[in-house]
Design an enzyme around this catalytic site. Structure first.
Site, PDB file in Angstrom:
ATOM      1  CG  ASN A 152      13.692   8.521  -4.806  1.00  0.00           C
ATOM      2  OD1 ASN A 152      13.347   7.340  -4.922  1.00  0.00           O
ATOM      3  ND2 ASN A 152      13.017   9.379  -4.056  1.00  0.00           N
TER       4      ASN A 152
ATOM      5  CG  HIS B 237       8.763  11.862  -3.668  1.00  0.00           C
ATOM      6  ND1 HIS B 237       8.803  11.056  -2.552  1.00  0.00           N
ATOM      7  CD2 HIS B 237       7.887  12.864  -3.386  1.00  0.00           C
ATOM      8  CE1 HIS B 237       7.988  11.545  -1.634  1.00  0.00           C
ATOM      9  NE2 HIS B 237       7.426  12.644  -2.115  1.00  0.00           N
TER      10      HIS B 237
ATOM     11  CG  ASP C 121      11.552  12.386  -0.566  1.00  0.00           C
ATOM     12  OD1 ASP C 121      12.174  11.516  -1.198  1.00  0.00           O
ATOM     13  OD2 ASP C 121      10.611  12.116   0.205  1.00  0.00           O
TER      14      ASP C 121
HETATM   15  C1  GAR Z   1       5.901   4.712  -6.882  1.00  0.00           C
HETATM   16  O1  GAR Z   1       4.697   5.434  -6.913  1.00  0.00           O
HETATM   17  C2  GAR Z   1       7.030   5.587  -6.395  1.00  0.00           C
HETATM   18  O2  GAR Z   1       6.928   6.912  -6.823  1.00  0.00           O
HETATM   19  C3  GAR Z   1       6.846   5.493  -4.903  1.00  0.00           C
HETATM   20  O3  GAR Z   1       6.510   4.164  -4.660  1.00  0.00           O
HETATM   21  C4  GAR Z   1       5.845   3.627  -5.799  1.00  0.00           C
HETATM   22  C5  GAR Z   1       6.580   2.386  -6.222  1.00  0.00           C
HETATM   23  O4  GAR Z   1       5.909   1.732  -7.259  1.00  0.00           O
HETATM   24  N1  GAR Z   1       8.033   5.879  -4.217  1.00  0.00           N
HETATM   25  C6  GAR Z   1       8.049   6.443  -3.018  1.00  0.00           C
HETATM   26  O5  GAR Z   1       7.039   6.662  -2.384  1.00  0.00           O
HETATM   27  C7  GAR Z   1       9.424   6.784  -2.479  1.00  0.00           C
HETATM   28  N2  GAR Z   1       9.319   7.544  -1.299  1.00  0.00           N
HETATM   29  P1  GAR Z   1       6.644   0.664  -8.153  1.00  0.00           P
HETATM   30  O6  GAR Z   1       7.291  -0.327  -7.179  1.00  0.00           O
HETATM   31  O7  GAR Z   1       5.547   0.016  -8.917  1.00  0.00           O
HETATM   32  O8  GAR Z   1       7.642   1.370  -8.995  1.00  0.00           O
END
Ligand code: GAR
Length: 198
Positions: free
Chosen positions: A109, A111, A147
């Protein structure tokens, strides 16, 4: 070299998924992206995957009576794909052991914080509220605890005067893309494995 079969789970924009697909265009990259799965039919990232000829699948969580039932359906699809690795990339679902256990050590994942700081949501807002000087992103193995799995790689950015959650998120996201590509390569090549606690 036999490239590992990786699937990517998304819920929205899918920019990290795109970064993984782009990295995997290089035939020397140790993984190939064989499917992109979303829990939302309107996830913007799906269009990109379709355009690239990657198999896509929507498993809508609203069609299931429980988290476990959704996770079981998703796991069944992922097993059918004969994947070696799964990358959660903006997959905004809390997963249960039904999905996590079969992929332990094989599910990553990304984060948007320097874990263990700021697990959960609204990481950029919380870093700003705390007056953090440094922030960033983490790729980690997925375990039952949210996480909290073993860290594979991290990248840091400075928090700048005048930053908003939006400007900070954008600066972190720039780091996320190369970080995830690097982390997947480290795991797919076997350079990094999840430690077992026995
Ligand atoms: C990213 O910033 C990722 O790190 C975060 O969501 C965004 C997705 O962007 N993930 C989380 O918050 C997980 N808890 P993307 O769809 O453009 O990759």
């Amino acid at each position: 070299m036999i490239r590992k079969r990786a699937g990517v789970l998304i819920s929205g924009r899918g920019s990290n998924m795109r970064a993984l697909v782009e990295a995997a265009r290089d035939l020397q990259y140790p993984a190939q992206i064989v499917c992109v799965v979303s829990n939302k039919a309107d996830a913007a990232g799906l269009a990109f995957a379709i355009e690239r000829g990657i198999e896509t699948k929507v498993v809508d969580h609203r069609a299931f009576v429980s988290r476990e039932a959704f996770d079981a359906a998703l796991n069944a699809y992922l097993q059918d794909q004969k994947l070696d690795l799964i990358c959660c990339a903006g997959f905004m679902r809390i997963m249960t052991p039904v999905l996590i256990r079969p992929w332990l050590g094989r599910m990553l994942n990304i984060h948007p914080s320097l874990l263990p700081a700021y697990k959960g949501l609204h990481t950029h807002e919380r870093a700003l509220a705390d007056g953090a000087k440094s922030h960033g992103c983490t790729v980690h193995f997925v375990t039952d605890e949210l996480d909290s799995g073993q860290i594979v790689a991290q990248a840091a950015v400075s928090v700048l005067p005048g930053d908003t959650a939006g400007t900070l998120a954008a600066r972190v996201l720039e780091q996320e893309h190369p970080l995830y590509a690097k982390a997947l390569a480290l795991v797919a090549s076997g350079e990094i494995q999840m430690r077992t606690s026995s």
